[in-house]
Enzyme design. Structure first.
Site, PDB file in Angstrom:
ATOM      1  N   LYS A   1     -21.568  27.818  51.013  1.00 19.85           N
ATOM      2  CA  LYS A   1     -22.680  26.978  51.453  1.00 19.85           C
ATOM      3  C   LYS A   1     -23.707  27.848  52.176  1.00 19.85           C
ATOM      4  CE  LYS A   1     -23.124  22.773  54.192  1.00 19.85           C
ATOM      5  NZ  LYS A   1     -22.338  21.929  55.083  1.00 19.85           N
TER       6      LYS A   1
ATOM      7  N   HIS B   1     -13.294  11.591  50.209  1.00 20.01           N
ATOM      8  CA  HIS B   1     -14.412  12.519  49.979  1.00 20.01           C
ATOM      9  C   HIS B   1     -15.645  11.724  49.566  1.00 20.01           C
ATOM     10  CE1 HIS B   1     -16.576  16.127  48.781  1.00 20.01           C
ATOM     11  NE2 HIS B   1     -15.576  16.856  49.237  1.00 20.01           N
ATOM     12  N   GLY B   2     -16.823  12.275  49.819  1.00 23.08           N
ATOM     13  CA  GLY B   2     -18.059  11.691  49.277  1.00 23.08           C
ATOM     14  C   GLY B   2     -18.072  11.912  47.771  1.00 23.08           C
ATOM     15  N   ASP B   3     -18.798  11.058  47.030  1.00 24.82           N
ATOM     16  CA  ASP B   3     -18.729  11.189  45.562  1.00 24.82           C
ATOM     17  C   ASP B   3     -19.640  12.305  45.028  1.00 24.82           C
ATOM     18  OD1 ASP B   3     -21.164  10.058  45.942  1.00 24.82           O
ATOM     19  OD2 ASP B   3     -20.764   8.209  44.824  1.00 24.82           O
ATOM     20  N   ASP B   4     -20.253  13.044  45.930  1.00 24.17           N
ATOM     21  CA  ASP B   4     -21.158  14.118  45.484  1.00 24.17           C
ATOM     22  C   ASP B   4     -20.435  15.261  44.788  1.00 24.17           C
ATOM     23  OD1 ASP B   4     -20.062  14.406  48.117  1.00 24.17           O
ATOM     24  OD2 ASP B   4     -21.232  16.248  48.342  1.00 24.17           O
TER      25      ASP B   4
ATOM     26  N   GLN C   1     -18.240  22.031  42.994  1.00 24.68           N
ATOM     27  CA  GLN C   1     -17.015  21.486  43.586  1.00 24.68           C
ATOM     28  C   GLN C   1     -16.185  20.674  42.580  1.00 24.68           C
ATOM     29  OE1 GLN C   1     -16.546  20.467  47.699  1.00 24.68           O
ATOM     30  NE2 GLN C   1     -18.745  20.126  47.808  1.00 24.68           N
TER      31      GLN C   1
ATOM     32  N   ASP D   1     -38.797  56.595  41.394  1.00 20.47           N
ATOM     33  CA  ASP D   1     -38.057  56.445  42.652  1.00 20.47           C
ATOM     34  C   ASP D   1     -38.113  57.753  43.442  1.00 20.47           C
ATOM     35  OD1 ASP D   1     -36.265  55.674  44.613  1.00 20.47           O
ATOM     36  OD2 ASP D   1     -34.490  55.937  43.346  1.00 20.47           O
TER      37      ASP D   1
HETATM   38  C1  SPV Z   1     -30.968  52.897  45.037  1.00 20.15           C
HETATM   39  O1  SPV Z   1     -30.494  51.827  44.633  1.00 20.15           O
HETATM   40  O2  SPV Z   1     -32.169  53.118  45.075  1.00 20.15           O
HETATM   41  C2  SPV Z   1     -30.061  53.952  45.504  1.00 20.15           C
HETATM   42  C3  SPV Z   1     -28.710  54.038  44.956  1.00 20.15           C
HETATM   43  O3  SPV Z   1     -30.486  54.777  46.282  1.00 20.15           O
HETATM   44  S1  SPV Z   1     -28.785  55.132  43.628  1.00 20.15           S
HETATM   45  O4  SPV Z   1     -29.769  54.646  42.689  1.00 20.15           O
HETATM   46  O5  SPV Z   1     -27.460  55.187  43.034  1.00 20.15           O
HETATM   47  O6  SPV Z   1     -29.163  56.443  44.138  1.00 20.15           O
HETATM   48 MG    MG Z   2     -32.559  54.731  46.559  1.00 23.59          MG
END
Ligand code: SPV
Ligand code: MG
Length: 435
Positions: A47, A92-95, A101, A207
């Site tokens: 939840k 129990h509620g019927d939900d 669930q 990256d």
């Molecule tokens: C990322 O998710 O950017 C990470 C993990 O740094 S990895 O890509 O494995 O380097």
């Molecule tokens: Mg990273």
């Protein structure tokens, strides 16, 4: 006098309202009522994280008129209380006839049938007022001071947290809400990882720390606005120590639970390239200084700084990885993340075994992208505290989008893509309801 019938119902709520009282009154009329109060772990698994602890909720329920006994319920399944209490009635509620669930209900009916017990369902009271209460409780959870400390507490409670990557509001919602039933229990992710790889890729950028921190903050904000689970940020190298201290404060203020910084310097490339590209590891001394300054900048007790070790990625060997782990822990890191790009987990297992024999307290984080065959339970047994699925939502969405784009180009119309690859317009329109 005939013996009183035994009645059982289960409660998870931390906001008791008139609807609950009505059900309790009706249940108490059937006989002697025992209420099972679900543990924090179970409630947060299906939840949301409860605002009040199980012990507090048990006290509140025990004080309600009509409740004869209160027990702690450690599973969403009714198997255990039915075995020990053998109630004549479960209320129990019927939900729960629909939704996740449903299988719990079906199992409960089967178990009751085995000894002649009965399920009594009352109409679930849906009211705008009750919905508002629930949404107020949810928004409490997204308040920075409340959200920030939950990762630490979750790890204390469960030993290990499992995190899914999120790079947009929508993927945040998937990480927040995805629920599966498994042998009578319910599973969800514990938290989210905001990956530099995914945050860069979704923007069409490499990256390499090219996506700057302001832009990363926007992503964090987008995700935070629509979710409540704890967040771990991939902080790349953390940049210059003089800048990193500001990063720590900004993240803390936002309610992020932890930042992981990696011990590289210069132009950072993604670790999974390994030694195929030029990457330079930071000196132990410099990185320890960054860790210590980051910890010094931190204003709250809750926030965590995790040091990521790239020695195995850069083929510097196990001894270097362990020496760095020792040094980073001594510099104040709350945890270490050991990274590897091998397909087999042997080097990660060896690191965990050796590190854990000398250090029981520092958190251990793994990112099993390449060694993907290891089950989470095995990591936990070995002493890991956080498992991160670092890039799986972006890696699964990209091929799906390409398929759709290619289909439309190939067919000169969208009918085929609509039928094969797309959800309906009605479903996308109602996916995110207005609050
Ligand atoms: C990322 O998710 O950017 C990470 C993990 O740094 S990895 O890509 O494995 O380097
Ligand atoms: Mg990273």
């Amino acid at each position: 006098m005939p013996e009183k019938k035994r009645v059982f119902m289960c409660m998870s709520t931390d906001v008791v309202h008139g609807g609950h009282i009505e059900i309790i009154n009706q249940a108490a009329e059937l006989g002697e009522l025992t209420v099972g109060v679900l543990t924090d772990e179970v409630v947060s698994a299906y939840k949301r994280y409860p605002l009040l602890s199980c012990e507090e909720r048990m006290k509140i329920v025990a004080g309600l008129k009509g409740v004869a006994h209160v027990i702690k319920q450690t599973d969403i399944s009714y198997r255990e209380p039915l075995k020990t209490l053998r109630p004549d009635y479960v209320v129990h509620g019927d939900d729960w006839r629909i939704g996740f669930q449903k299988p719990v209900r079906e199992e409960c009916i089967r178990l009751l049938e085995e000894y002649g017990g009965k399920l009594v369902e009352f109409p679930y009271s849906r009211s705008e007022q009750y919905d508002q209460l629930e949404s107020a409780a949810r928004s409490q959870l997204s308040i920075p001071d409340i959200r920030r400390g939950r990762l630490r507490r979750l790890i204390e409670q469960k030993g290990m947290a499992v995190c899914m990557e999120a790079h947009t509001g929508l993927t945040g919602l998937i990480a927040e809400k995805t629920t599966v039933m498994e042998q009578g229990t319910i599973r969800q992710f514990d938290g989210m990882w905001i990956s530099s790889l995914c945050d860069s890729t979704i923007k069409g950028k490499p990256d390499t720390e090219l996506v700057d921190f302001s832009s990363r903050l926007n992503t964090i904000n987008d995700i935070m606005e629509v979710t409540t689970k704890p967040i771990i940020l991939d902080g790349d190298t953390g940049g210059l120590t003089e800048h990193f201290v500001y990063m720590v404060r900004s993240l803390e203020r936002l309610g992020v639970s932890a930042v992981i910084i990696e011990d590289k310097t210069g132009l950072k490339k993604n670790s999974l390239f390994g030694t195929e590209v030029a990457q330079e590891q930071d000196s132990v001394e410099n990185f320890c200084h960054k860790i210590a300054e980051g910890k010094r900048a931190q204003k709250t007790k809750d926030f965590m700084l995790i040091a990521r070790i790239e020695s195995l990625i850069l083929e510097k060997g196990m001894e270097d990885a362990l020496a760095r782990a020792r040094a980073y822990a001594a510099a104040g890191a709350d945890g270490v993340m050991i990274h590897s790009r091998r397909k087999d987990p042997d080097e990660v297992f060896e690191f965990i075994r050796r590190f854990r024999t000398e250090n029981r307290h520092t958190l251990l984080v793994v990112v099993p992208t390449s060694y993907n065959s290891v089950y989470e339970e095995e990591f936990k047994e070995r002493g890991v505290n956080v498992v991160i699925y670092a890039n799986h939502l972006i890696r699964s969405s990209y091929p799906a989008m390409c398929q759709t784009a290619e289909s439309i180009l190939r067919c000169h119309r969208a009918k085929e893509a609509d039928e094969q690859y797309c959800m309906s317009i009605k479903n996308i329109l109602t996916l995110i309801p207005e609050e």
